[in-house]
Design an enzyme around this catalytic site. Structure first.
Site, PDB file in Angstrom:
ATOM      1  N   ARG A  72      40.852  63.278  -6.745  1.00 45.43           N
ATOM      2  CA  ARG A  72      40.438  63.055  -5.354  1.00 45.43           C
ATOM      3  C   ARG A  72      39.347  61.996  -5.340  1.00 45.43           C
ATOM      4  O   ARG A  72      38.787  61.654  -6.382  1.00 45.43           O
ATOM      5  CB  ARG A  72      39.956  64.354  -4.705  1.00 45.43           C
ATOM      6  CG  ARG A  72      38.874  65.061  -5.481  1.00 45.43           C
ATOM      7  CD  ARG A  72      38.407  66.368  -4.803  1.00 45.43           C
ATOM      8  NE  ARG A  72      37.444  67.020  -5.669  1.00 45.43           N
ATOM      9  CZ  ARG A  72      37.759  67.913  -6.608  1.00 45.43           C
ATOM     10  NH1 ARG A  72      39.018  68.296  -6.751  1.00 45.43           N
ATOM     11  NH2 ARG A  72      36.849  68.412  -7.391  1.00 45.43           N
ATOM     12  N   ARG A 109      23.866  73.017 -18.360  1.00 46.32           N
ATOM     13  CA  ARG A 109      24.434  71.852 -17.661  1.00 46.32           C
ATOM     14  C   ARG A 109      23.589  70.599 -17.894  1.00 46.32           C
ATOM     15  O   ARG A 109      24.112  69.491 -17.990  1.00 46.32           O
ATOM     16  CB  ARG A 109      24.533  72.127 -16.150  1.00 46.32           C
ATOM     17  CG  ARG A 109      25.538  73.202 -15.775  1.00 46.32           C
ATOM     18  CD  ARG A 109      25.548  73.401 -14.265  1.00 46.32           C
ATOM     19  NE  ARG A 109      25.966  72.199 -13.558  1.00 46.32           N
ATOM     20  CZ  ARG A 109      27.242  71.857 -13.374  1.00 46.32           C
ATOM     21  NH1 ARG A 109      28.209  72.632 -13.788  1.00 46.32           N
ATOM     22  NH2 ARG A 109      27.546  70.743 -12.738  1.00 46.32           N
ATOM     23  N   ASP A 167      32.505  62.357 -13.666  1.00 51.96           N
ATOM     24  CA  ASP A 167      32.642  63.793 -13.439  1.00 51.96           C
ATOM     25  C   ASP A 167      32.926  64.505 -14.760  1.00 51.96           C
ATOM     26  O   ASP A 167      33.597  63.951 -15.633  1.00 51.96           O
ATOM     27  CB  ASP A 167      33.787  64.041 -12.449  1.00 51.96           C
ATOM     28  CG  ASP A 167      33.662  65.385 -11.750  1.00 51.96           C
ATOM     29  OD1 ASP A 167      32.673  66.096 -12.008  1.00 51.96           O
ATOM     30  OD2 ASP A 167      34.559  65.707 -10.962  1.00 51.96           O
ATOM     31  N   SER A 208      25.901  61.848  -5.174  1.00 58.40           N
ATOM     32  CA  SER A 208      26.494  61.716  -3.847  1.00 58.40           C
ATOM     33  C   SER A 208      25.590  62.333  -2.790  1.00 58.40           C
ATOM     34  O   SER A 208      24.699  63.138  -3.098  1.00 58.40           O
ATOM     35  CB  SER A 208      27.869  62.394  -3.807  1.00 58.40           C
ATOM     36  OG  SER A 208      27.719  63.793  -3.661  1.00 58.40           O
ATOM     37  N   ASN A 225      25.646  65.934  -3.197  1.00 57.42           N
ATOM     38  CA  ASN A 225      25.101  66.591  -4.399  1.00 57.42           C
ATOM     39  C   ASN A 225      23.782  67.332  -4.146  1.00 57.42           C
ATOM     40  O   ASN A 225      23.345  68.135  -4.977  1.00 57.42           O
ATOM     41  CB  ASN A 225      24.904  65.591  -5.547  1.00 57.42           C
ATOM     42  CG  ASN A 225      26.184  65.193  -6.247  1.00 57.42           C
ATOM     43  OD1 ASN A 225      26.314  64.083  -6.765  1.00 57.42           O
ATOM     44  ND2 ASN A 225      27.164  66.083  -6.275  1.00 57.42           N
ATOM     45  N   GLY A 268      29.161  69.026 -16.464  1.00 55.81           N
ATOM     46  CA  GLY A 268      28.953  70.469 -16.515  1.00 55.81           C
ATOM     47  C   GLY A 268      29.973  71.128 -17.443  1.00 55.81           C
ATOM     48  O   GLY A 268      29.622  71.978 -18.271  1.00 55.81           O
ATOM     49  N   ARG A 269      31.252  70.730 -17.313  1.00 56.47           N
ATOM     50  CA  ARG A 269      32.297  71.320 -18.157  1.00 56.47           C
ATOM     51  C   ARG A 269      32.114  70.932 -19.616  1.00 56.47           C
ATOM     52  O   ARG A 269      32.363  71.717 -20.523  1.00 56.47           O
ATOM     53  CB  ARG A 269      33.684  70.901 -17.637  1.00 56.47           C
ATOM     54  CG  ARG A 269      34.137  71.750 -16.464  1.00 56.47           C
ATOM     55  CD  ARG A 269      35.237  71.094 -15.682  1.00 56.47           C
ATOM     56  NE  ARG A 269      34.709  70.024 -14.829  1.00 56.47           N
ATOM     57  CZ  ARG A 269      35.468  69.154 -14.199  1.00 56.47           C
ATOM     58  NH1 ARG A 269      36.771  69.175 -14.339  1.00 56.47           N
ATOM     59  NH2 ARG A 269      34.901  68.239 -13.423  1.00 56.47           N
ATOM     60  N   TRP A 270      31.638  69.724 -19.857  1.00 56.02           N
ATOM     61  CA  TRP A 270      31.367  69.275 -21.237  1.00 56.02           C
ATOM     62  C   TRP A 270      30.339  70.212 -21.874  1.00 56.02           C
ATOM     63  O   TRP A 270      30.495  70.639 -23.012  1.00 56.02           O
ATOM     64  CB  TRP A 270      30.849  67.836 -21.207  1.00 56.02           C
ATOM     65  CG  TRP A 270      30.616  67.234 -22.552  1.00 56.02           C
ATOM     66  CD1 TRP A 270      31.485  66.455 -23.267  1.00 56.02           C
ATOM     67  CD2 TRP A 270      29.418  67.333 -23.347  1.00 56.02           C
ATOM     68  NE1 TRP A 270      30.915  66.085 -24.458  1.00 56.02           N
ATOM     69  CE2 TRP A 270      29.647  66.614 -24.537  1.00 56.02           C
ATOM     70  CE3 TRP A 270      28.187  67.975 -23.176  1.00 56.02           C
ATOM     71  CZ2 TRP A 270      28.684  66.497 -25.546  1.00 56.02           C
ATOM     72  CZ3 TRP A 270      27.236  67.876 -24.180  1.00 56.02           C
ATOM     73  CH2 TRP A 270      27.493  67.140 -25.349  1.00 56.02           C
TER      74      TRP A 270
HETATM   75  C1  IPE Z   1      29.077  64.860 -12.763  1.00 58.92           C
HETATM   76  O1  IPE Z   1      29.323  65.976 -13.557  1.00 58.92           O
HETATM   77  C2  IPE Z   1      27.630  64.529 -12.706  1.00 58.92           C
HETATM   78  C3  IPE Z   1      26.996  64.338 -11.397  1.00 58.92           C
HETATM   79  C4  IPE Z   1      27.385  64.745 -10.216  1.00 58.92           C
HETATM   80  C5  IPE Z   1      25.731  63.650 -11.481  1.00 58.92           C
HETATM   81  P1  IPE Z   1      29.378  67.414 -12.881  1.00 58.92           P
HETATM   82  O2  IPE Z   1      28.016  67.977 -12.846  1.00 58.92           O
HETATM   83  O3  IPE Z   1      30.060  67.325 -11.553  1.00 58.92           O
HETATM   84  O4  IPE Z   1      30.267  68.204 -13.935  1.00 58.92           O
HETATM   85  P2  IPE Z   1      31.332  69.351 -13.660  1.00 58.92           P
HETATM   86  O5  IPE Z   1      32.233  68.919 -12.553  1.00 58.92           O
HETATM   87  O6  IPE Z   1      30.562  70.583 -13.313  1.00 58.92           O
HETATM   88  O7  IPE Z   1      32.054  69.489 -14.964  1.00 58.92           O
HETATM   89 MG    MG Z   2      31.966  67.728 -10.876  1.00 64.58          MG
END
Ligand code: IPE
Ligand code: MG
Length: 222
Positions: free
Chosen positions: A176, A15, A2, A47, A50, A5-7
């Site tokens: 979680r 993203r 996880d 998931s 997702n 996206g924030r990275w």
């Molecule tokens: C996890 O990173 C990648 C997948 C679900 C494939 P996120 O996409 O959930 O990243 P955040 O939570 O927005 O930072």
């Molecule tokens: Mg996430």
């Protein structure tokens, strides 16, 4: 896995750039797992929830998955990695399903680290599928409902060929389980880190395992 996206957001990048770096983190983490001699590593890649993401992001993720399978297969074969998939991956696009089936078949006899990738995975969905399979056997007279054991149930989960789950790592500061391995985590040690997935790698895996090694596990005993 996880925090992709924030990275990306922190760097004012799309993203997709975070997901791309996430794949690099997968590569280094799988290598580290192999070098540490881990029996199995399971990665939660996509998931069953997702699918709710925008179509463009889902399509980026599927593109990365295609690319990953094509690129990594030789390394898996060369390094004795066995690949399995947990989750209802048959619902993915047919070319991906075919690539996965080929990869599973070609690594089936490897006896080094098992890499399990969770694709279209949801623990509740997995348990419902196991329940249906057992119910079908009961209806067919192959098993009596009163005889069904915990081991029978576990044997019908997607993780049947994996060892007991020792350690679960969740990145990006979230605390979680998000429908991941709910049955299998009954006595699993949990490890939460603020590291965003694209920054995860050998050093972070080692830190998690060191934390795990210092814990006392009693499995309900005293
Ligand atoms: C996890 O990173 C990648 C997948 C679900 C494939 P996120 O996409 O959930 O990243 P955040 O939570 O927005 O930072
Ligand atoms: Mg996430």
């Amino acid at each position: 896995m996880d925090g992709n996206g924030r990275w990306a957001k922190k760097r004012h990048l799309p993203r997709a750039a975070g997901h791309k770096r996430g794949v690099d983190a997968v590569r280094s983490t799988v290598r580290a797992a192999r070098d540490l001699g881990l029996e199995a590593l399971t990665l939660y890649a996509f998931s069953s929830e997702n699918w709710k993401r925008p179509e463009e992001e889902v399509s980026d993720l599927m593109g990365l998955l295609r690319h990953f399978i094509k690129k990594e297969i030789d390394e898996f074969i060369a390094n004795n990695v066995r690949l399995i998939v947990i989750g209802n991956y048959q619902a993915l696009e047919s070319d991906i399903v075919a690539m996965i089936d080929d990869l599973i078949a070609r690594t089936a006899h490897n006896d080094g680290t098992t890499l399990a990738i969770a694709l279209n995975y949801g623990s509740q969905d997995e348990m419902i599928r196991a329940t249906r399979a057992l119910a079908a056997k009961a209806v067919a007279g192959e098993i009596a409902p009163g005889d069904i054991t915990e081991a029978d149930f576990a044997a019908h989960l997607d993780t049947a060929s994996l060892p007991p789950l020792d350690l679960l790592i969740r990145t990006s500061g979230e605390q979680r389980l998000s429908n991941f391995l709910l049955w299998q985590t009954a006595y699993t040690e949990l490890y939460f880190t603020d590291v965003l997935w694209p920054d995860f790698g050998a050093a972070e895996l080692k830190a998690a395992i060191d934390s795990f090694a210092g814990r006392e596990r009693r499995f309900g005993g005293r």
